[in-house]
Design an enzyme around this catalytic site. Structure first.
Site, short mmCIF file in Angstrom:
data_model
loop_
_atom_site.label_atom_id
_atom_site.label_comp_id
_atom_site.label_asym_id
_atom_site.label_seq_id
_atom_site.Cartn_x
_atom_site.Cartn_y
_atom_site.Cartn_z
N ASP A 85 0.81 -1.22 0.00
CA ASP A 85 0.00 0.00 0.00
C ASP A 85 0.84 1.27 0.00
OD1 ASP A 85 0.90 -0.55 2.58
OD2 ASP A 85 -1.09 -0.95 3.39
N ASN B 125 -7.98 -2.72 14.02
CA ASN B 125 -9.34 -3.14 13.64
C ASN B 125 -9.32 -4.40 12.77
OD1 ASN B 125 -8.32 -2.17 11.25
ND2 ASN B 125 -9.78 -0.49 11.01
N HIS C 109 -7.40 -4.81 10.02
CA HIS C 109 -7.10 -4.62 8.60
C HIS C 109 -5.77 -5.27 8.23
CE1 HIS C 109 -5.05 -0.42 9.35
NE2 HIS C 109 -4.13 -1.35 9.29
N GLU D 264 -9.86 -2.21 5.08
CA GLU D 264 -10.55 -1.94 6.35
C GLU D 264 -11.77 -2.86 6.50
OE1 GLU D 264 -8.87 -0.21 8.29
OE2 GLU D 264 -8.53 1.87 7.70
C1 F6R Z 1 1.34 -1.30 6.18
C2 F6R Z 1 0.06 -1.99 6.26
C3 F6R Z 1 -0.78 -1.95 7.48
C4 F6R Z 1 0.00 -2.20 8.77
C5 F6R Z 1 -0.92 -2.16 9.99
C6 F6R Z 1 -0.16 -2.33 11.27
O1 F6R Z 1 1.95 -1.50 4.92
O2 F6R Z 1 -0.33 -2.57 5.29
O3 F6R Z 1 -1.80 -2.91 7.35
O4 F6R Z 1 0.62 -3.45 8.68
O5 F6R Z 1 -1.59 -0.94 10.02
O6 F6R Z 1 0.70 -1.25 11.43
P1 F6R Z 1 1.85 -1.26 12.54
O7 F6R Z 1 2.78 -2.37 12.15
O8 F6R Z 1 2.52 0.08 12.40
O9 F6R Z 1 1.21 -1.50 13.84
#
Ligand code: F6R
Length: 252
Positions: free
Chosen positions: A67, A136, A138, A143
Site C-alpha cells: 500500500d 481493527n 485490517h 478496512e
Molecule cells: C502497512 C500496512 C498496514 C499495517 C498495519 C499495522 O503497509 O499494510 O496494514 O501493517 O496498520 O501497522 P503497525 O505495524 O505500524 O502496527
C-alpha cells in the site's frame, strides 16, 4: 497456520527474517509482497544484518508493496516508498528498478489501481507476502467491510486507522485519509504469508483474527483459509491467544 512465540519483538523479527531468507535462498528471483509500519521493522533490521553477513541476497528479487498513502510523494518522509528505502532497500542489494509501490501522487485512482493490478498479474502473484495487522483487523489497508476486496483499491481510511497512524505525523490533520491498497484477493494469492504483530494493543485483535469467525468485518480473519501462514509475534501480542487457547496454541 503456525504461530511462533517470541519473548521480544526483536526475537520475533529475527525468526521471521530467517523464514524470509529461506524463501530467497530457494528462489533468488522471488516476488516479495512487502509491508510497512512498526511491525516489520525488526525483521527488516535482521534482514539487513543477514545481508551484511553475506547470508542473503536480494539482487534478483522483485517486490510489490501492499500500500501507499494517497497524496504523498515517494520523497515524503512518511510515504511508504520512503519507509521502504530507509528500512530495507537502501540497506540491501535489491535493484530499486525491481521495487514497486502504488504511486501516491496518482490522481486517477481507477487507472492507478488498474496499473497495479496489471503489474501484480504480470508477476503471477507473490511468493511471500509480509503483513502487519491493524487494530481493527485490517491487512494492507483493507478496512473492515461487508465483503472482501479482490484487487487494488483506493480506500478511505477509518478513523481508528488515521488515529493509529497519527503517531508518525506532526498532527492528526496531517495524516492522509486515503490510501491505495492491494486487495485481499491478491494477498491470498501469496504462496507463503508471514504475519507480524507486537505489543499488548494487538493481543485482542490477533486472537479474534486467528481464532474467530472468518468475516470481512475482520479482514485478517481470511488468513485462516490461507495455505501457508507463519505468525511471528512477541509475548504481549500473544497474551490473549495463550490465555484463551493455552500454551499449545503457539510454537516455542
Ligand atoms: C502497512 C500496512 C498496514 C499495517 C498495519 C499495522 O503497509 O499494510 O496494514 O501493517 O496498520 O501497522 P503497525 O505495524 O505500524 O502496527
Amino acid at each position: 497456520m503456525k504461530i511462533f512465540y517470541s519473548k521480544t519483538k526483536e526475537e520475533a523479527g529475527k525468526k521471521a527474517a530467517g523464514s524470509f531468507a529461506a524463501v530467497l535462498k530457494s528462489k533468488p528471483d522471488a516476488v516479495l509482497g512487502l509491508a510497512t509500519g512498526s511491525s516489520p521493522e525488526p525483521m527488516y533490521l535482521s534482514l539487513a544484518e543477514m545481508y551484511n553477513a553475506g547470508e542473503v541476497s536480494f539482487a534478483k528479487a522483485r517486490s510489490v508493496n501492499l500500500d501507499e498513502y494517497v497524496g504523498l510523494s515517494a520523497d515524503h518522509d512518511q510515504s511508504y516508498a520512503y519507509f521502504m528505502r530507509k528500512h530495507l532497500f537502501d540497506k540491501v542489494d535489491i535493484d530499486l528498478a525491481n521495487t514497486n509501490l502504488p504511486n501516491g501522487l496518482a490522481t486517477d485512482y481507477a487507472a492507478e489501481c488498474a496499473r497495479y493490478d496489471a503489474l501484480f498479474d504480470s508477476f503471477g502473484g507473490t511468493d511471500l507476502q509480509i503483513l502487519g495487522i491493524g487494530l481493527n483487523g485490517h491487512i494492507g489497508f483493507n478496512e473492515p467491510a461487508d465483503e472482501f476486496t479482490k484487487g487494488t483499491n483506493a480506500v478511505k481510511l477509518t478513523e481508528s486507522t488515521v488515529k493509529a497512524n497519527s503517531r508518525f505525523f506532526a498532527s492528526e490533520s496531517d495524516v492522509p485519509t486515503m490510501a491505495f491498497s492491494m486487495g485481499i484477493g491478491q494477498i491470498m494469492r501469496a504462496k507463503k504469508i508471514i504475519l507480524l504483530a507486537n505489543g499488548k494493543a494487538k493481543a485482542d485483535i490477533l486472537e479474534t483474527a486467528l481464532f474467530g469467525k472468518v468475516t470481512p468485518s475482520v479482514p485478517a480473519s481470511i488468513l485462516q483459509f490461507a495455505a501457508d501462514v507463519e505468525v511471528y509475534a512477541d509475548e504481549d501480542a500473544l497474551s490473549v491467544i495463550i490465555e484463551k487457547h493455552g500454551k499449545d496454541a503457539v510454537i516455542y
